[in-house]
Design a protein around this motif. Sequence first.
Motif, mmCIF file in Angstrom:
data_model
loop_
_atom_site.group_PDB
_atom_site.id
_atom_site.type_symbol
_atom_site.label_atom_id
_atom_site.label_comp_id
_atom_site.label_asym_id
_atom_site.label_seq_id
_atom_site.Cartn_x
_atom_site.Cartn_y
_atom_site.Cartn_z
ATOM 1 N N ILE A 40 0.839 -1.209 0.000
ATOM 2 C CA ILE A 40 0.000 0.000 0.000
ATOM 3 C C ILE A 40 0.875 1.262 0.000
ATOM 4 C CG2 ILE A 40 -1.913 1.196 1.206
ATOM 5 C CD1 ILE A 40 -2.524 -1.640 -0.221
ATOM 6 N N ILE A 41 2.018 1.162 0.662
ATOM 7 C CA ILE A 41 2.976 2.278 0.630
ATOM 8 C C ILE A 41 3.489 2.447 -0.802
ATOM 9 C CG2 ILE A 41 5.264 3.053 1.418
ATOM 10 C CD1 ILE A 41 4.573 1.496 4.096
ATOM 11 N N GLU A 42 3.819 1.316 -1.428
ATOM 12 C CA GLU A 42 4.281 1.319 -2.815
ATOM 13 C C GLU A 42 3.224 1.960 -3.719
ATOM 14 O OE1 GLU A 42 7.320 1.119 -4.793
ATOM 15 O OE2 GLU A 42 7.512 0.038 -2.888
ATOM 16 N N ALA A 43 1.982 1.543 -3.543
ATOM 17 C CA ALA A 43 0.882 2.056 -4.369
ATOM 18 C C ALA A 43 0.709 3.565 -4.150
ATOM 19 C CB ALA A 43 -0.409 1.323 -4.032
ATOM 20 N N SER A 44 0.897 4.020 -2.933
ATOM 21 C CA SER A 44 0.750 5.455 -2.643
ATOM 22 C C SER A 44 1.843 6.251 -3.338
ATOM 23 C CB SER A 44 0.824 5.707 -1.129
ATOM 24 O OG SER A 44 -0.160 4.955 -0.478
ATOM 25 N N THR A 200 -14.831 -1.644 3.385
ATOM 26 C CA THR A 200 -14.801 -2.880 2.610
ATOM 27 C C THR A 200 -14.791 -4.076 3.551
ATOM 28 O OG1 THR A 200 -13.457 -4.277 1.150
ATOM 29 C CG2 THR A 200 -12.272 -2.623 2.399
ATOM 30 N N GLU A 201 -15.406 -5.176 3.070
ATOM 31 C CA GLU A 201 -15.456 -6.424 3.851
ATOM 32 C C GLU A 201 -14.088 -7.109 3.910
ATOM 33 O OE1 GLU A 201 -18.108 -8.019 5.373
ATOM 34 O OE2 GLU A 201 -19.418 -6.305 4.969
ATOM 35 N N THR A 202 -13.222 -6.790 2.965
ATOM 36 C CA THR A 202 -11.907 -7.440 2.903
ATOM 37 C C THR A 202 -11.164 -7.301 4.226
ATOM 38 O OG1 THR A 202 -11.821 -6.806 0.581
ATOM 39 C CG2 THR A 202 -9.731 -7.466 1.576
ATOM 40 N N LEU A 203 -10.561 -8.388 4.687
ATOM 41 C CA LEU A 203 -9.767 -8.334 5.913
ATOM 42 C C LEU A 203 -8.389 -7.754 5.560
ATOM 43 C CD1 LEU A 203 -10.753 -11.871 7.275
ATOM 44 C CD2 LEU A 203 -11.752 -9.658 7.919
ATOM 45 N N TRP A 204 -7.802 -7.005 6.488
ATOM 46 C CA TRP A 204 -6.573 -6.274 6.134
ATOM 47 C C TRP A 204 -5.487 -7.141 5.492
ATOM 48 C CZ3 TRP A 204 -4.891 -1.998 4.436
ATOM 49 C CH2 TRP A 204 -3.519 -1.765 4.422
ATOM 50 N N PRO A 205 -5.197 -8.359 5.978
ATOM 51 C CA PRO A 205 -4.121 -9.122 5.326
ATOM 52 C C PRO A 205 -4.429 -9.476 3.867
ATOM 53 C CG PRO A 205 -4.552 -9.992 7.510
ATOM 54 C CD PRO A 205 -5.671 -9.031 7.200
ATOM 55 N N PHE A 213 -6.451 0.911 -5.249
ATOM 56 C CA PHE A 213 -6.713 1.760 -6.420
ATOM 57 C C PHE A 213 -8.219 1.936 -6.614
ATOM 58 C CE2 PHE A 213 -2.440 0.183 -8.244
ATOM 59 C CZ PHE A 213 -1.768 1.276 -7.730
ATOM 60 N N TYR A 214 -8.955 0.864 -6.389
ATOM 61 C CA TYR A 214 -10.405 0.922 -6.531
ATOM 62 C C TYR A 214 -11.008 1.930 -5.538
ATOM 63 C CZ TYR A 214 -15.279 -0.232 -6.787
ATOM 64 O OH TYR A 214 -16.629 -0.119 -6.921
ATOM 65 N N ALA A 215 -10.508 1.921 -4.309
ATOM 66 C CA ALA A 215 -11.000 2.854 -3.285
ATOM 67 C C ALA A 215 -10.705 4.299 -3.694
ATOM 68 C CB ALA A 215 -10.350 2.547 -1.928
ATOM 69 N N ILE A 216 -9.551 4.501 -4.325
ATOM 70 C CA ILE A 216 -9.194 5.857 -4.782
ATOM 71 C C ILE A 216 -10.145 6.287 -5.911
ATOM 72 C CG2 ILE A 216 -7.365 7.320 -5.801
ATOM 73 C CD1 ILE A 216 -6.572 6.332 -2.994
ATOM 74 N N GLN A 220 -12.802 9.370 -6.211
ATOM 75 C CA GLN A 220 -12.821 10.351 -7.303
ATOM 76 C C GLN A 220 -14.220 10.571 -7.872
ATOM 77 O OE1 GLN A 220 -9.665 8.580 -9.670
ATOM 78 N NE2 GLN A 220 -8.239 10.158 -8.975
ATOM 79 N N ARG A 221 -15.119 9.629 -7.608
ATOM 80 C CA ARG A 221 -16.501 9.791 -8.092
ATOM 81 C C ARG A 221 -17.373 10.560 -7.098
ATOM 82 N NH1 ARG A 221 -15.658 4.359 -10.116
ATOM 83 N NH2 ARG A 221 -16.433 3.515 -8.154
ATOM 84 N N ARG A 222 -16.846 10.829 -5.915
ATOM 85 C CA ARG A 222 -17.657 11.493 -4.897
ATOM 86 C C ARG A 222 -17.721 13.010 -5.166
ATOM 87 N NH1 ARG A 222 -17.075 8.294 0.171
ATOM 88 N NH2 ARG A 222 -16.698 6.163 -0.578
ATOM 89 N N GLU A 223 -18.829 13.587 -4.772
ATOM 90 C CA GLU A 223 -18.940 15.051 -4.885
ATOM 91 C C GLU A 223 -18.757 15.632 -3.490
ATOM 92 O OE1 GLU A 223 -22.676 17.675 -5.417
ATOM 93 O OE2 GLU A 223 -22.115 17.027 -7.442
ATOM 94 N N ARG A 224 -17.660 16.332 -3.307
ATOM 95 C CA ARG A 224 -17.368 16.869 -1.967
ATOM 96 C C ARG A 224 -17.901 18.293 -1.894
ATOM 97 N NH1 ARG A 224 -11.445 15.954 -0.167
ATOM 98 N NH2 ARG A 224 -12.357 15.502 1.884
ATOM 99 N N ARG A 225 -18.825 18.519 -1.007
ATOM 100 C CA ARG A 225 -19.472 19.826 -0.960
ATOM 101 C C ARG A 225 -19.033 20.702 0.205
ATOM 102 N NH1 ARG A 225 -23.652 16.621 -3.238
ATOM 103 N NH2 ARG A 225 -24.384 16.001 -1.185
ATOM 104 N N PHE A 226 -18.511 20.099 1.261
ATOM 105 C CA PHE A 226 -18.068 20.855 2.433
ATOM 106 C C PHE A 226 -19.139 21.818 2.956
ATOM 107 C CE2 PHE A 226 -14.254 19.641 0.073
ATOM 108 C CZ PHE A 226 -13.516 18.992 1.052
ATOM 109 N N GLY A 227 -20.369 21.419 2.841
ATOM 110 C CA GLY A 227 -21.469 22.231 3.373
ATOM 111 C C GLY A 227 -21.969 23.307 2.436
#
Length: 236
Positions: A40-44, A200-205, A213-216, A220-227
Motif C-alpha cells: 500500500i505504501i508502494e501504491a501510494s 470494505t469487507e476485505t480483511l486487512w491481510p 486503487f479501486y477505493a481511490i 474520485q466519483r464522490r462530490e465533496r461539498r463541504f457544506g
Amino acid sequence: MGRLPRHVGIIMDGNGRWANLRGLPRVEGHRRGAERTKDIIEASLELGIDVLTLYAFSVENWQRPDEEVSTLMELLKVYLSKELFSLLNKGIRFRVIGDRSRLPQEVKEIICEAEKYTEKGDRLTLVTALSYGGRDEIVRALKNIISSGYKPEEVTEQLIDSNLDTSGLPPVDLIIRTSGEMRLSNFLLWQGAYAELYFTETLWPDFSKEEFFYAIQDFQRRERRFGAIMPASLKV
Ligand code: IPE
Ligand code: IPE
Ligand code: MG
C-alpha cells in the motif's frame, strides 16, 4: 485520472479474524498485516499521494493481552529496522502520531531515529498512528494550549490544529476501513471532519493494491461539498 486525495488514512482492521479463519494464532494475522502495508505504501508512491496515515495501534488496544501487545510492538521494531533504508531511499518521511509516553523505551528510540533519518523525505509522508486515539490527541493538544497561557479569545481552529500530533499535515481526505466494521474507532476525529469514508469487507491481510486503487477511484466519483452548494445544482 481524476483528482487525487492528498491524505489517505487507513484503519487496518481484521488481522485477528483473518488468522482465526485459518486456524492460526492472532499474531500470525498481524504478521501478514504488517507485510500488506508495504504494497500500500508502494501504491501510494506510484499514485503520488502526499500523506498516508496507517492506524496500527489505538489507545484502546492497550487493553489487549500482554502477549498480543508485545508482538505488535515487536513487529513495528522489526519493520522499522528492516525498512529504514528503503524508506530513506524512496524519499519517504516517517512520522508517528499518538501518545508516545506509553510506548516501551526501545520503541520510542527507534521511532525517534526513524523520524530523524527520514526527515528530508519529500515524496510521501508515512504516518503511523501508534498508541493513538483522536480524543486523547485533542485532550493533549488542549493541555498544551492551556499551559502555554492562551486566552479564550485566542483559541482558534488553527491553534488547535497546530497543537495536534498531525500539525503541519493536510486534513485527511479519504478514510478506508477494512474488515466490514463501519466505525471510526477513535481515528483522526478532528482531521477527518470532512473525510470521505470507504468501507470494505476485505480483511486487512487480504487488502491488495488493486483494491486500494479501486477505493481511490471510488473517492474520485464522490462530490465533496463541504457544506456549500455545488455550481451545477445552483441552477435549480
Ligand atoms: C487490526 O486487527 C490490528 C489492530 C487493531 C492492532 P484486529 O487485531 O483488530 O483484528 P480483528 O478485528 O480482531 O479481526
Ligand atoms: C481499530 O481497530 C484500531 C486499529 C485498526 C489499529 P479495533 O479492532 O481496535 O477497533 P474496534 O474495537 O473494532 O472498534
Ligand atoms: Mg479489530
